[in-house]
Design a protein around this motif. Structure first.
Motif, PDB file in Angstrom:
ATOM      1  N   LEU A   1     -32.673  -6.481  22.809  1.00 65.42           N
ATOM      2  CA  LEU A   1     -31.486  -6.499  21.791  1.00 65.42           C
ATOM      3  C   LEU A   1     -32.164  -6.858  20.853  1.00 65.42           C
ATOM      4  CD1 LEU A   1     -29.616  -9.063  24.258  1.00 65.42           C
ATOM      5  CD2 LEU A   1     -28.944  -6.503  23.298  1.00 65.42           C
ATOM      6  N   LYS A   2     -33.482  -5.947  19.974  1.00 64.20           N
ATOM      7  CA  LYS A   2     -33.772  -6.275  18.970  1.00 64.20           C
ATOM      8  C   LYS A   2     -34.736  -8.262  18.743  1.00 64.20           C
ATOM      9  CE  LYS A   2     -31.300  -3.679  15.392  1.00 64.20           C
ATOM     10  NZ  LYS A   2     -29.860  -3.913  15.934  1.00 64.20           N
ATOM     11  N   ASP A   3     -34.198  -8.416  18.046  1.00 62.68           N
ATOM     12  CA  ASP A   3     -34.792 -10.234  18.114  1.00 62.68           C
ATOM     13  C   ASP A   3     -34.723 -10.509  19.971  1.00 62.68           C
ATOM     14  OD1 ASP A   3     -35.888  -9.903  15.607  1.00 62.68           O
ATOM     15  OD2 ASP A   3     -34.324 -11.060  13.971  1.00 62.68           O
ATOM     16  N   ASN A   4     -33.736 -10.394  20.491  1.00 66.68           N
ATOM     17  CA  ASN A   4     -33.543 -11.626  21.470  1.00 66.68           C
ATOM     18  C   ASN A   4     -34.313 -10.772  23.019  1.00 66.68           C
ATOM     19  OD1 ASN A   4     -32.455 -13.614  19.788  1.00 66.68           O
ATOM     20  ND2 ASN A   4     -29.916 -12.085  20.513  1.00 66.68           N
ATOM     21  N   SER A   5     -34.668  -9.536  22.546  1.00 66.23           N
ATOM     22  CA  SER A   5     -35.138  -8.933  23.999  1.00 66.23           C
ATOM     23  C   SER A   5     -35.384  -9.441  24.779  1.00 66.23           C
ATOM     24  CB  SER A   5     -35.617  -7.330  23.641  1.00 66.23           C
ATOM     25  OG  SER A   5     -35.115  -7.222  22.511  1.00 66.23           O
ATOM     26  N   TYR A   6     -35.378  -9.184  26.528  1.00 66.94           N
ATOM     27  CA  TYR A   6     -36.373 -10.078  26.946  1.00 66.94           C
ATOM     28  C   TYR A   6     -36.505  -8.836  28.868  1.00 66.94           C
ATOM     29  CZ  TYR A   6     -31.311 -11.434  28.546  1.00 66.94           C
ATOM     30  OH  TYR A   6     -30.088 -10.995  29.036  1.00 66.94           O
ATOM     31  N   ASN A   7     -37.549  -9.560  29.345  1.00 64.75           N
ATOM     32  CA  ASN A   7     -37.812  -9.007  30.219  1.00 64.75           C
ATOM     33  C   ASN A   7     -37.006  -9.522  31.440  1.00 64.75           C
ATOM     34  OD1 ASN A   7     -39.926  -7.250  29.585  1.00 64.75           O
ATOM     35  ND2 ASN A   7     -40.747  -8.144  29.585  1.00 64.75           N
ATOM     36  N   ILE A   8     -36.764  -8.387  32.709  1.00 65.47           N
ATOM     37  CA  ILE A   8     -36.089  -9.245  33.856  1.00 65.47           C
ATOM     38  C   ILE A   8     -37.449  -8.728  35.374  1.00 65.47           C
ATOM     39  CG2 ILE A   8     -34.343  -8.971  35.385  1.00 65.47           C
ATOM     40  CD1 ILE A   8     -32.725  -7.776  33.311  1.00 65.47           C
ATOM     41  N   LEU A   9     -37.487  -9.311  35.621  1.00 69.04           N
ATOM     42  CA  LEU A   9     -38.616  -9.237  36.973  1.00 69.04           C
ATOM     43  C   LEU A   9     -37.761  -9.352  38.397  1.00 69.04           C
ATOM     44  CD1 LEU A   9     -40.666 -10.039  34.037  1.00 69.04           C
ATOM     45  CD2 LEU A   9     -42.462 -10.182  36.162  1.00 69.04           C
TER      46      LEU A   9
ATOM     47  N   ASN B   1     -14.964 -21.347  31.809  1.00 64.75           N
ATOM     48  CA  ASN B   1     -15.774 -20.965  31.009  1.00 64.75           C
ATOM     49  C   ASN B   1     -14.901 -20.737  29.564  1.00 64.75           C
ATOM     50  OD1 ASN B   1     -17.497 -20.288  32.940  1.00 64.75           O
ATOM     51  ND2 ASN B   1     -16.261 -17.912  33.412  1.00 64.75           N
ATOM     52  N   LEU B   2     -14.342 -22.225  29.673  1.00 63.55           N
ATOM     53  CA  LEU B   2     -13.406 -21.545  27.776  1.00 63.55           C
ATOM     54  C   LEU B   2     -14.604 -22.461  26.895  1.00 63.55           C
ATOM     55  CD1 LEU B   2      -9.912 -22.824  28.437  1.00 63.55           C
ATOM     56  CD2 LEU B   2     -10.651 -20.328  28.228  1.00 63.55           C
ATOM     57  N   VAL B   3     -15.214 -23.041  26.440  1.00 66.43           N
ATOM     58  CA  VAL B   3     -16.227 -23.633  25.959  1.00 66.43           C
ATOM     59  C   VAL B   3     -17.788 -22.854  26.621  1.00 66.43           C
ATOM     60  CG1 VAL B   3     -17.688 -24.926  24.771  1.00 66.43           C
ATOM     61  CG2 VAL B   3     -15.638 -25.818  25.776  1.00 66.43           C
ATOM     62  N   GLY B   4     -18.800 -22.614  25.277  1.00 68.97           N
ATOM     63  CA  GLY B   4     -19.552 -21.423  26.055  1.00 68.97           C
ATOM     64  C   GLY B   4     -20.638 -20.495  24.277  1.00 68.97           C
ATOM     65  N   ASN B   5     -21.414 -19.878  25.080  1.00 71.06           N
ATOM     66  CA  ASN B   5     -22.075 -18.868  23.558  1.00 71.06           C
ATOM     67  C   ASN B   5     -22.352 -17.721  24.001  1.00 71.06           C
ATOM     68  OD1 ASN B   5     -23.018 -19.188  21.513  1.00 71.06           O
ATOM     69  ND2 ASN B   5     -24.178 -20.950  22.064  1.00 71.06           N
ATOM     70  N   PHE B   6     -23.156 -16.766  23.175  1.00 72.81           N
ATOM     71  CA  PHE B   6     -23.655 -15.988  23.966  1.00 72.81           C
ATOM     72  C   PHE B   6     -24.729 -16.147  23.169  1.00 72.81           C
ATOM     73  CE2 PHE B   6     -20.344 -13.331  23.249  1.00 72.81           C
ATOM     74  CZ  PHE B   6     -20.078 -12.511  24.511  1.00 72.81           C
ATOM     75  N   TYR B   7     -26.050 -16.636  24.164  1.00 68.69           N
ATOM     76  CA  TYR B   7     -27.259 -17.010  24.388  1.00 68.69           C
ATOM     77  C   TYR B   7     -28.340 -16.451  25.380  1.00 68.69           C
ATOM     78  CZ  TYR B   7     -31.308 -21.109  22.595  1.00 68.69           C
ATOM     79  OH  TYR B   7     -32.024 -21.538  22.569  1.00 68.69           O
ATOM     80  N   HIS B   8     -29.258 -15.631  24.284  1.00 71.76           N
ATOM     81  CA  HIS B   8     -29.703 -14.933  25.608  1.00 71.76           C
ATOM     82  C   HIS B   8     -30.688 -15.442  26.118  1.00 71.76           C
ATOM     83  CE1 HIS B   8     -27.746 -11.373  25.497  1.00 71.76           C
ATOM     84  NE2 HIS B   8     -27.861 -11.383  24.366  1.00 71.76           N
TER      85      HIS B   8
END
Ligand SMILES: NC(=O)c1ccc[n+]([C@@H]2O[C@H](COP(=O)([O-])OP(=O)(O)OC[C@H]3O[C@@H](n4cnc5c(N)ncnc54)[C@H](O)[C@@H]3O)[C@@H](O)[C@H]2O)c1
Ligand SMILES: [Zn+2]
Length: 355
Positions: free
Chosen positions: A10-18, A155-162
């Protein structure tokens, strides 16, 4: 060893899953490399604290980190603004700064709440996910959706935050309650039916839960691969990511109808998947025999598949109010056949035909 790695691109928000059966060394190495000299706040719940968080804190303290455990009460009742406020207070007493790290160590409740705390505290602090329930390992820890509930809706208050990374230790599933294991399996079955039928073949070939746990690493890897690619292609959930809602339209309505007490999320989704497939097969949209296969695997893992008695109008009302509906249409996820699903936009007044 057989460690498996995935990267969510995800461009700047990329991350690994181990994914591995014993991942602590890997986590310590990661922390030493990326958060050397930083403080670490471990957000967890009381069950996971006793089982894992205390040991984890000791381990990272031995490695020179200053750490603090922030513990919430287990269960959905804790996913609230009140709990959040307590978490903020603890973070601030610990004097956590924007350069430090939050660790979400627990099931989906901890992950969603800790992720939301991380996304808002000081306008955003790094966090990593160490999911400990099957549901969190295959679903909620990936994709960056973080949230708390309000009294009038989930889940009515939230965000997209990786997260910066996700560490999945399959060993911890051994202590997971049977009901929660099967709860998570409903989502695993969902992945199989919408994208990868080999998951279903694997589930069917395991003799029992013990044998399943021996093979769970590969199954989790397949589920995470699906979630990863769906999130990559539709980060904000306007298109392909909606496929993950298979069974969820009716499922959410059932959960709500019984006030979130009678059915777990996975159980409600199991019923939702079965009921819509029964219907779509009758309408000749879904390949014949699909419903039977679905019921077979649900039964095998003690999941329900028949809708309980409910007042039709109330159920339809709940479906229309669900936040996934947009105006006059509802996006229903329908199977072509096992392993293939499509999004079908259905006018609200025709929804009855599918339920
Ligand atoms: N963010 C997302 O994309 C997303 C997706 C799906 C679900 N969710 C959310 O996830 C939540 C449900 O998650 P959940 O099912 O993990 O519930 P949960 O976090 O309440 O965990 C279930 C129970 O298992 C216990 N537990 C967790 N790991 C354990 C282990 N290894 N050993 C023993 N006990 C353990 C917990 O203490 C809890 O009692 C819901 O709030 C839902 O909204 C979020
Ligand atoms: Zn779900």
């Amino acid at each position: 060893v057989s460690m498996k790695t995935l990267t969510v691109n995800l461009k700047d928000n990329s991350y690994n899953i181990l994914i591995d059966s014993d991942i602590l060394d890997e986590i310590v190495r990661y922390l030493n490399t990326n958060y050397n000299d930083r403080k670490i706040a471990i957000i967890t719940d009381a069950n996971v604290e006793a089982l894992y968080a205390k040991d984890f804190k000791e381990l990272i303290e031995k490695n020179g980190f200053e750490a603090k455990i922030i513990k919430i009460k287990p269960g959905e009742e804790s996913k609230t603004l009140d709990t959040l406020q307590e978490v903020y207070k603890d973070l601030s007493e610990f004097r956590l700064t924007r350069k430090d790290l939050i660790v979400a160590l627990g099931g989906g409740v901890v992950g969603d709440l800790a992720g939301f705390a991380a996304s808002t505290y000081l306008r955003g602090v790094d966090y990593i996910q160490i999911p400990t329930s099957l549901l969190a390992q295959v679903d909620s820890s990936i994709g960056g959706k973080v949230a708390v509930d309000l009294p009038f809706g989930k889940n009515l208050v939230g965000n997209f935050y990786h997260p910066k990374a996700v560490f999945i230790d399959t060993n911890v599933l051994k202590t997971l309650d049977n009901r929660f294991l099967h709860d998570g399996l409903a989502e695993v079955i969902k992945y199989g039916f919408i994208k990868d039928k080999s998951i279903i073949h694997e589930l069917m070939s395991c003799k029992n839960d013990d044998e399943l746990l021996l093979n769970i690493e590969g199954i989790i890897f397949k589920c995470c691969s699906i979630k990863k690619s769906v999130v990559e292609s539709d980060e904000k959930d306007f298109g392909e990511r909606m496929l993950l809602n298979f069974g969820h339209t009716l499922g959410h309505a059932i959960e709500k109808y019984f006030d979130y007490k009678k059915y777990t999320h996975g159980e409600a989704v199991a019923i939702g998947m079965a009921e819509i497939t029964k219907k779509s097969e009758k309408l000749s949209i879904t390949q014949e025999g699909t419903y039977e296969l679905l019921v077979e695997v649900l039964k095998k893992y003690s999941l329900p598949y028949k809708s309980p008695e409910m007042k039709r109008d109330e159920v339809l009302g709940a479906i229309v109010l669900d936040k996934k509906s947009s105006g006059k249409e509802i996006s229903l996820i329908i199977l072509d056949k096992m392993g293939d699903a499509v999004i079908r936009k259905v006018p609200v007044d025709e929804i009855e035909n599918y339920i």
